[in-house]
Design a protein around this motif. Structure first.
Motif, PDB file in Angstrom:
ATOM      1  N   SER A 141      68.423 -30.815  20.023  1.00 10.00           N
ATOM      2  CA  SER A 141      69.012 -29.513  20.357  1.00 10.00           C
ATOM      3  C   SER A 141      69.746 -28.930  19.157  1.00 10.00           C
ATOM      4  CB  SER A 141      69.979 -29.657  21.541  1.00 10.00           C
ATOM      5  OG  SER A 141      69.299 -30.047  22.706  1.00 10.00           O
ATOM      6  N   PHE A 142      70.432 -29.803  18.432  1.00  8.27           N
ATOM      7  CA  PHE A 142      71.102 -29.346  17.202  1.00  8.27           C
ATOM      8  C   PHE A 142      70.077 -28.852  16.187  1.00  8.27           C
ATOM      9  CE2 PHE A 142      72.669 -30.166  12.889  1.00  8.27           C
ATOM     10  CZ  PHE A 142      73.851 -29.435  12.897  1.00  8.27           C
ATOM     11  N   ASP A 143      68.957 -29.586  16.067  1.00  9.21           N
ATOM     12  CA  ASP A 143      67.890 -29.154  15.150  1.00  9.21           C
ATOM     13  C   ASP A 143      67.328 -27.790  15.547  1.00  9.21           C
ATOM     14  OD1 ASP A 143      68.188 -31.508  13.778  1.00  9.21           O
ATOM     15  OD2 ASP A 143      66.390 -32.470  14.595  1.00  9.21           O
ATOM     16  N   VAL A 144      67.110 -27.607  16.854  1.00  7.65           N
ATOM     17  CA  VAL A 144      66.585 -26.324  17.346  1.00  7.65           C
ATOM     18  C   VAL A 144      67.553 -25.192  17.008  1.00  7.65           C
ATOM     19  CG1 VAL A 144      66.030 -25.006  19.424  1.00  7.65           C
ATOM     20  CG2 VAL A 144      65.172 -27.338  19.171  1.00  7.65           C
ATOM     21  N   TRP A 145      68.850 -25.454  17.200  1.00  5.26           N
ATOM     22  CA  TRP A 145      69.849 -24.440  16.874  1.00  5.26           C
ATOM     23  C   TRP A 145      69.819 -24.097  15.378  1.00  5.26           C
ATOM     24  CZ3 TRP A 145      73.227 -21.026  18.884  1.00  5.26           C
ATOM     25  CH2 TRP A 145      74.216 -20.531  18.042  1.00  5.26           C
ATOM     26  N   ALA A 146      69.811 -25.144  14.539  1.00  5.71           N
ATOM     27  CA  ALA A 146      69.876 -24.929  13.088  1.00  5.71           C
ATOM     28  C   ALA A 146      68.599 -24.287  12.544  1.00  5.71           C
ATOM     29  CB  ALA A 146      70.154 -26.250  12.380  1.00  5.71           C
ATOM     30  N   GLU A 147      67.433 -24.663  13.106  1.00  6.23           N
ATOM     31  CA  GLU A 147      66.153 -24.228  12.553  1.00  6.23           C
ATOM     32  C   GLU A 147      65.601 -22.956  13.192  1.00  6.23           C
ATOM     33  OE1 GLU A 147      63.678 -27.589  13.123  1.00  6.23           O
ATOM     34  OE2 GLU A 147      64.781 -28.884  11.750  1.00  6.23           O
ATOM     35  N   ASN A 148      65.939 -22.716  14.479  1.00  3.53           N
ATOM     36  CA  ASN A 148      65.313 -21.596  15.195  1.00  3.53           C
ATOM     37  C   ASN A 148      66.275 -20.483  15.568  1.00  3.53           C
ATOM     38  OD1 ASN A 148      63.768 -24.251  15.902  1.00  3.53           O
ATOM     39  ND2 ASN A 148      62.275 -22.656  16.242  1.00  3.53           N
ATOM     40  N   ILE A 149      67.480 -20.872  16.038  1.00 12.29           N
ATOM     41  CA  ILE A 149      68.392 -19.880  16.596  1.00 12.29           C
ATOM     42  C   ILE A 149      69.370 -19.327  15.569  1.00 12.29           C
ATOM     43  CG2 ILE A 149      70.141 -19.456  18.372  1.00 12.29           C
ATOM     44  CD1 ILE A 149      68.791 -21.640  20.045  1.00 12.29           C
ATOM     45  N   ALA A 150      70.012 -20.232  14.807  1.00 17.28           N
ATOM     46  CA  ALA A 150      71.015 -19.795  13.827  1.00 17.28           C
ATOM     47  C   ALA A 150      70.460 -18.791  12.817  1.00 17.28           C
ATOM     48  CB  ALA A 150      71.620 -21.014  13.117  1.00 17.28           C
ATOM     49  N   PRO A 151      69.254 -18.996  12.279  1.00 13.06           N
ATOM     50  CA  PRO A 151      68.722 -17.990  11.338  1.00 13.06           C
ATOM     51  C   PRO A 151      68.568 -16.601  11.970  1.00 13.06           C
ATOM     52  CG  PRO A 151      67.499 -20.041  11.145  1.00 13.06           C
ATOM     53  CD  PRO A 151      68.365 -20.183  12.352  1.00 13.06           C
ATOM     54  N   LEU A 152      68.187 -16.555  13.245  1.00  8.00           N
ATOM     55  CA  LEU A 152      68.045 -15.259  13.926  1.00  8.00           C
ATOM     56  C   LEU A 152      69.397 -14.578  14.092  1.00  8.00           C
ATOM     57  CD1 LEU A 152      65.435 -16.191  16.685  1.00  8.00           C
ATOM     58  CD2 LEU A 152      65.029 -14.927  14.556  1.00  8.00           C
ATOM     59  N   LEU A 153      70.410 -15.354  14.456  1.00  6.62           N
ATOM     60  CA  LEU A 153      71.741 -14.793  14.633  1.00  6.62           C
ATOM     61  C   LEU A 153      72.325 -14.336  13.289  1.00  6.62           C
ATOM     62  CD1 LEU A 153      73.267 -17.314  17.210  1.00  6.62           C
ATOM     63  CD2 LEU A 153      72.342 -15.038  17.641  1.00  6.62           C
TER      64      LEU A 153
END
Length: 267
Positions: free
Chosen positions: A253-265
């Motif tokens: 879940s941390f990886d998904v946040w760092a790789e997919n969500i954080a860049p979009l935000l």
């Protein structure tokens, strides 16, 4: 050992992590969640070197636990051998796909699948308590072959929690108890580690001295873990399994946040 910046303190930490990782891997899989992050803390090591050297250390542990389970749990070697061979091939294919598609594409799906697995296991306490095979004869071999291909592909493509996925698939889809599932998972995981090494060694990515040191620690942890799993049985393995799945969910879940969500935000 191939890394000038490696200090005695960091080495001691990595060895302790490898010991614990061997124990976790032998009981239910998922030792890479402990061992690989610890290795990435070594100053100067590249991610590829860490991954390759981790595979070398892990193969010591999976070999040890495979032998221990074979001697004491007497797994069905016909099924385990077929799965191991197919999984080795699958790991090659997965590694190739990894060069084309990033792992971040698949991680959100895997997190959702793991949450489902955790909930299903937690609310089905009887699952894996005893063997209730769903297939026999050719259907059993075909289902084990398909499972080996999928898990091998996953290990080559992404990696974390391969042993955990093996255990839950053998329990939930084929019908083994947790002890027999863990025994077969170690044999198959040995094959996937070997498959990865066959790719990494020619590229010179393995730090041999470091890998042998953590391999010895991994062997000790694997021996202790497999003996505990065999003596304490399926209930103990089920509890450890749920803990490891929870850790895997948090990590991915941390990886998904760092790789997919954080860049979009950030954009």
């Amino acid at each position: 050992m191939g890394i000038d910046e490696l200090t005695w303190g960091v080495l001691a930490f990595v060895i302790i992590a490898a010991l614990f990782a061997g124990w976790v891997d032998a009981v239910v899989g998922g030792g890479g969640l402990v061992q690989l992050p610890a290795m990435l803390l070594i100053p100067g090591i590249t991610p590829v070197q860490a991954l390759a050297t981790n595979k070398l250390g892990s193969i010591f542990g999976t070999a040890t636990s495979s032998i221990t389970y074979y001697r004491r749990a007497k797994p069905d070697m016909r099924t385990a051998t077929i799965m191991a061979v197919i999984a080795l091939i699958g790991s090659f294919v997965g590694a190739f796909v990894a060069t084309i598609l990033p792992a971040s594409v698949f991680k959100p799906i895997i997190v959702l699948a793991l949450i489902g697995v955790a909930l299903f296991t937690a609310f089905k306490p009887a699952m894996g308590a005893k063997a209730m095979l769903r297939f026999h004869g050719k259907k059993h071999i075909l289902s084990a072959t398909a499972l080996g291909a999928v898990i091998g592909f996953y290990d080559g493509m992404i990696g974390p929690g391969t042993g955990t996925f093996l255990v839950i698939s053998l329990v939930g889809l084929i019908g083994y108890d947790f002890l027999q599932a863990s025994a077969k998972a170690k044999i198959v995981n040995f094959a996937t580690n070997l498959g990865a090494l066959l790719l990494f060694v020619p590229h010179g990515s393995v730090l041999w001295m470091l890998g042998i040191v953590i391999g010895i620690a991994n062997m000790l942890g694997s021996y202790i873990g497999s003996r505990m799993a065999i003596s304490r049985g399926t209930k103990f393995i089920r509890i450890v399994f749920l803990v490891v799945v929870a850790a895997l969910i948090i990590k991915l879940s941390f990886d998904v946040w760092a790789e997919n969500i954080a860049p979009l935000l950030g954009a």
